[in-house]
Design a protein around this motif. Structure first.
Motif, PDB file in Angstrom:
ATOM      1  N   TYR A   1     -15.709  66.498 -12.945  1.00  0.00           N
ATOM      2  CA  TYR A   1     -16.631  66.686 -11.823  1.00  0.00           C
ATOM      3  C   TYR A   1     -17.625  65.529 -11.734  1.00  0.00           C
ATOM      4  CZ  TYR A   1     -20.672  68.270  -9.238  1.00  0.00           C
ATOM      5  OH  TYR A   1     -21.714  68.335  -8.355  1.00  0.00           O
ATOM      6  N   PHE A   2     -18.224  65.147 -12.846  1.00  0.00           N
ATOM      7  CA  PHE A   2     -19.235  64.086 -12.817  1.00  0.00           C
ATOM      8  C   PHE A   2     -18.658  62.770 -12.303  1.00  0.00           C
ATOM      9  CE2 PHE A   2     -21.421  66.585 -16.350  1.00  0.00           C
ATOM     10  CZ  PHE A   2     -22.263  67.209 -15.458  1.00  0.00           C
TER      11      PHE A   2
ATOM     12  N   PHE B   1      -9.778  69.223  -4.838  1.00  0.00           N
ATOM     13  CA  PHE B   1      -9.103  69.044  -6.120  1.00  0.00           C
ATOM     14  C   PHE B   1      -9.874  68.181  -7.111  1.00  0.00           C
ATOM     15  CE2 PHE B   1      -5.397  70.207  -3.507  1.00  0.00           C
ATOM     16  CZ  PHE B   1      -4.978  71.299  -4.247  1.00  0.00           C
ATOM     17  N   LEU B   2     -10.728  67.292  -6.625  1.00  0.00           N
ATOM     18  CA  LEU B   2     -11.370  66.341  -7.535  1.00  0.00           C
ATOM     19  C   LEU B   2     -12.806  66.686  -7.906  1.00  0.00           C
ATOM     20  CD1 LEU B   2      -9.940  62.991  -6.157  1.00  0.00           C
ATOM     21  CD2 LEU B   2      -9.153  64.345  -8.100  1.00  0.00           C
ATOM     22  N   TRP B   3     -13.500  67.524  -7.106  1.00  0.00           N
ATOM     23  CA  TRP B   3     -14.826  67.908  -7.583  1.00  0.00           C
ATOM     24  C   TRP B   3     -15.145  69.376  -7.410  1.00  0.00           C
ATOM     25  CZ3 TRP B   3     -18.414  69.488  -3.978  1.00  0.00           C
ATOM     26  CH2 TRP B   3     -18.305  68.989  -2.693  1.00  0.00           C
ATOM     27  N   TYR B   4     -14.601  70.068  -6.422  1.00  0.00           N
ATOM     28  CA  TYR B   4     -14.889  71.501  -6.314  1.00  0.00           C
ATOM     29  C   TYR B   4     -14.159  72.285  -7.402  1.00  0.00           C
ATOM     30  CZ  TYR B   4     -14.875  76.310  -4.845  1.00  0.00           C
ATOM     31  OH  TYR B   4     -14.996  77.665  -4.841  1.00  0.00           O
ATOM     32  N   ARG B   5     -12.872  72.065  -7.530  1.00  0.00           N
ATOM     33  CA  ARG B   5     -12.087  72.805  -8.519  1.00  0.00           C
ATOM     34  C   ARG B   5     -12.532  72.501  -9.954  1.00  0.00           C
ATOM     35  NH1 ARG B   5      -6.035  72.845 -10.236  1.00  0.00           N
ATOM     36  NH2 ARG B   5      -5.982  74.946 -11.089  1.00  0.00           N
ATOM     37  N   PRO B   6     -12.784  71.238 -10.297  1.00  0.00           N
ATOM     38  CA  PRO B   6     -13.250  70.990 -11.674  1.00  0.00           C
ATOM     39  C   PRO B   6     -14.558  71.708 -12.016  1.00  0.00           C
ATOM     40  CG  PRO B   6     -12.482  68.955 -10.727  1.00  0.00           C
ATOM     41  CD  PRO B   6     -12.474  69.978  -9.624  1.00  0.00           C
TER      42      PRO B   6
ATOM     43  N   VAL C   1     -28.117  65.018   4.623  1.00  0.00           N
ATOM     44  CA  VAL C   1     -28.305  66.378   4.107  1.00  0.00           C
ATOM     45  C   VAL C   1     -27.247  66.700   3.054  1.00  0.00           C
ATOM     46  CG1 VAL C   1     -28.182  68.833   4.747  1.00  0.00           C
ATOM     47  CG2 VAL C   1     -29.495  67.235   6.152  1.00  0.00           C
ATOM     48  N   GLN C   2     -26.000  66.366   3.358  1.00  0.00           N
ATOM     49  CA  GLN C   2     -24.909  66.602   2.422  1.00  0.00           C
ATOM     50  C   GLN C   2     -25.103  65.796   1.144  1.00  0.00           C
ATOM     51  OE1 GLN C   2     -21.402  65.276   0.459  1.00  0.00           O
ATOM     52  NE2 GLN C   2     -22.279  64.005   2.006  1.00  0.00           N
ATOM     53  N   GLY C   3     -25.519  64.549   1.255  1.00  0.00           N
ATOM     54  CA  GLY C   3     -25.747  63.707   0.084  1.00  0.00           C
ATOM     55  C   GLY C   3     -26.875  64.225  -0.787  1.00  0.00           C
ATOM     56  N   ILE C   4     -27.971  64.627  -0.162  1.00  0.00           N
ATOM     57  CA  ILE C   4     -29.092  65.184  -0.932  1.00  0.00           C
ATOM     58  C   ILE C   4     -28.685  66.482  -1.614  1.00  0.00           C
ATOM     59  CG2 ILE C   4     -31.384  66.232  -0.725  1.00  0.00           C
ATOM     60  CD1 ILE C   4     -31.981  64.098   1.444  1.00  0.00           C
ATOM     61  N   GLY C   5     -27.971  67.334  -0.886  1.00  0.00           N
ATOM     62  CA  GLY C   5     -27.489  68.596  -1.476  1.00  0.00           C
ATOM     63  C   GLY C   5     -26.579  68.350  -2.666  1.00  0.00           C
ATOM     64  N   ASN C   6     -25.636  67.420  -2.516  1.00  0.00           N
ATOM     65  CA  ASN C   6     -24.736  67.102  -3.629  1.00  0.00           C
ATOM     66  C   ASN C   6     -25.495  66.508  -4.802  1.00  0.00           C
ATOM     67  OD1 ASN C   6     -22.273  68.058  -2.867  1.00  0.00           O
ATOM     68  ND2 ASN C   6     -21.517  66.124  -2.071  1.00  0.00           N
ATOM     69  N   ALA C   7     -26.483  65.664  -4.529  1.00  0.00           N
ATOM     70  CA  ALA C   7     -27.276  65.074  -5.617  1.00  0.00           C
ATOM     71  C   ALA C   7     -28.058  66.151  -6.369  1.00  0.00           C
ATOM     72  CB  ALA C   7     -28.220  64.010  -5.065  1.00  0.00           C
ATOM     73  N   LEU C   8     -28.600  67.119  -5.641  1.00  0.00           N
ATOM     74  CA  LEU C   8     -29.322  68.212  -6.296  1.00  0.00           C
ATOM     75  C   LEU C   8     -28.393  69.068  -7.148  1.00  0.00           C
ATOM     76  CD1 LEU C   8     -31.760  69.264  -3.431  1.00  0.00           C
ATOM     77  CD2 LEU C   8     -32.316  68.006  -5.529  1.00  0.00           C
ATOM     78  N   TYR C   9     -27.196  69.371  -6.612  1.00  0.00           N
ATOM     79  CA  TYR C   9     -26.211  70.126  -7.392  1.00  0.00           C
ATOM     80  C   TYR C   9     -25.765  69.336  -8.620  1.00  0.00           C
ATOM     81  CZ  TYR C   9     -25.560  73.903  -4.039  1.00  0.00           C
ATOM     82  OH  TYR C   9     -25.743  74.980  -3.240  1.00  0.00           O
ATOM     83  N   TYR C  10     -25.559  68.056  -8.438  1.00  0.00           N
ATOM     84  CA  TYR C  10     -25.148  67.189  -9.537  1.00  0.00           C
ATOM     85  C   TYR C  10     -26.173  67.272 -10.671  1.00  0.00           C
ATOM     86  CZ  TYR C  10     -22.956  62.985 -11.549  1.00  0.00           C
ATOM     87  OH  TYR C  10     -22.298  62.093 -12.355  1.00  0.00           O
TER      88      TYR C  10
ATOM     89  N   HIS D   1     -18.149  60.506  -4.865  1.00  0.00           N
ATOM     90  CA  HIS D   1     -18.458  61.102  -3.567  1.00  0.00           C
ATOM     91  C   HIS D   1     -19.903  60.823  -3.157  1.00  0.00           C
ATOM     92  CE1 HIS D   1     -17.813  63.706  -0.152  1.00  0.00           C
ATOM     93  NE2 HIS D   1     -18.974  64.267  -0.415  1.00  0.00           N
ATOM     94  N   LEU D   2     -20.814  60.818  -4.107  1.00  0.00           N
ATOM     95  CA  LEU D   2     -22.202  60.475  -3.789  1.00  0.00           C
ATOM     96  C   LEU D   2     -22.310  59.031  -3.308  1.00  0.00           C
ATOM     97  CD1 LEU D   2     -24.062  62.281  -6.695  1.00  0.00           C
ATOM     98  CD2 LEU D   2     -24.245  62.803  -4.257  1.00  0.00           C
ATOM     99  N   ALA D   3     -21.579  58.135  -3.959  1.00  0.00           N
ATOM    100  CA  ALA D   3     -21.560  56.737  -3.515  1.00  0.00           C
ATOM    101  C   ALA D   3     -20.928  56.625  -2.128  1.00  0.00           C
ATOM    102  CB  ALA D   3     -20.806  55.878  -4.515  1.00  0.00           C
ATOM    103  N   TYR D   4     -19.878  57.379  -1.881  1.00  0.00           N
ATOM    104  CA  TYR D   4     -19.225  57.405  -0.571  1.00  0.00           C
ATOM    105  C   TYR D   4     -20.192  57.924   0.496  1.00  0.00           C
ATOM    106  CZ  TYR D   4     -16.026  58.886   3.113  1.00  0.00           C
ATOM    107  OH  TYR D   4     -15.414  59.087   4.317  1.00  0.00           O
ATOM    108  N   SER D   5     -20.975  58.929   0.158  1.00  0.00           N
ATOM    109  CA  SER D   5     -21.960  59.461   1.107  1.00  0.00           C
ATOM    110  C   SER D   5     -22.979  58.389   1.486  1.00  0.00           C
ATOM    111  CB  SER D   5     -22.687  60.670   0.510  1.00  0.00           C
ATOM    112  OG  SER D   5     -21.791  61.721   0.269  1.00  0.00           O
ATOM    113  N   LEU D   6     -23.448  57.629   0.518  1.00  0.00           N
ATOM    114  CA  LEU D   6     -24.384  56.546   0.785  1.00  0.00           C
ATOM    115  C   LEU D   6     -23.739  55.502   1.697  1.00  0.00           C
ATOM    116  CD1 LEU D   6     -27.149  55.300   0.261  1.00  0.00           C
ATOM    117  CD2 LEU D   6     -26.194  54.216  -1.767  1.00  0.00           C
TER     118      LEU D   6
END
Length: 151
Positions: free
Chosen positions: A56-57, A35-40, A109-118, A63-68
């Motif tokens: 989304y941003f 609800f907070l980042w995929y849907r937006p 891997v998830q954090g890097i992927g999200n950062a690239l998508y971001y 979420h990126l901070a949470y991943s770290l």
């Protein structure tokens, strides 16, 4: 969560609180991420409206901070990250260390992927001319319910 179970079984003094926190994260992070980042971002691309991109941003940034935070692996936080994994290896708990390594690599891997998508989504949003002012205007004219409706 599996790595936190093994940390608990290995006898970590923080194992119980790690397991509790990982269960809570599992229950809440999945629907919140939808609800907070995929849907937006889905709506942002579909409707090309600034409000969705900025929602989304904000939430993907959290979420990126949470991943770290999960990669670091501070004891008693529900993470089997670096600190927890190193502790398991130094105490000779190889199975818990291996699962901690798998969990940490997964978060990396998830954090890097999200950062690239971001970064890619940021470039798209700038190329389309979206701005904070447009997002404010959309919020003022359509209201917050526009964020939750399909139309």
């Amino acid at each position: 969560m599996v790595a936190c179970i093994l940390i608990l079984v290995a006898g970590s003094s923080h194992g119980g609180s790690d397991l509790d926190a990982s269960i809570v994260f599992l229950i809440f992070i999945t629907p919140l991420s939808f609800f907070l980042w995929y849907r937006p971002i889905y709506n942002g691309y579909m409707k090309e409206q600034s409000l969705y991109f900025y929602a989304y941003f904000v939430f993907c940034g959290f979420h990126l901070a949470y991943s770290l935070y999960m990669i670091i692996g501070i004891p008693s936080t529900g993470s089997a990250g670096l600190i927890q994994t190193i502790q398991m290896y130094t105490k000779g708990h190889i199975v818990a260390g291996v699962f901690g390594t798998i969990a940490t690599v997964g978060w990396v891997v998830q954090g890097i992927g999200n950062a690239l998508y971001y970064r890619q989504i940021w470039a798209h949003h700038k190329a389309q001319g979206h701005s904070v002012e447009k997002a404010k205007t959309e919020l003022a004219t359509r209201g917050a319910k526009a964020y939750f409706t399909r139309g």
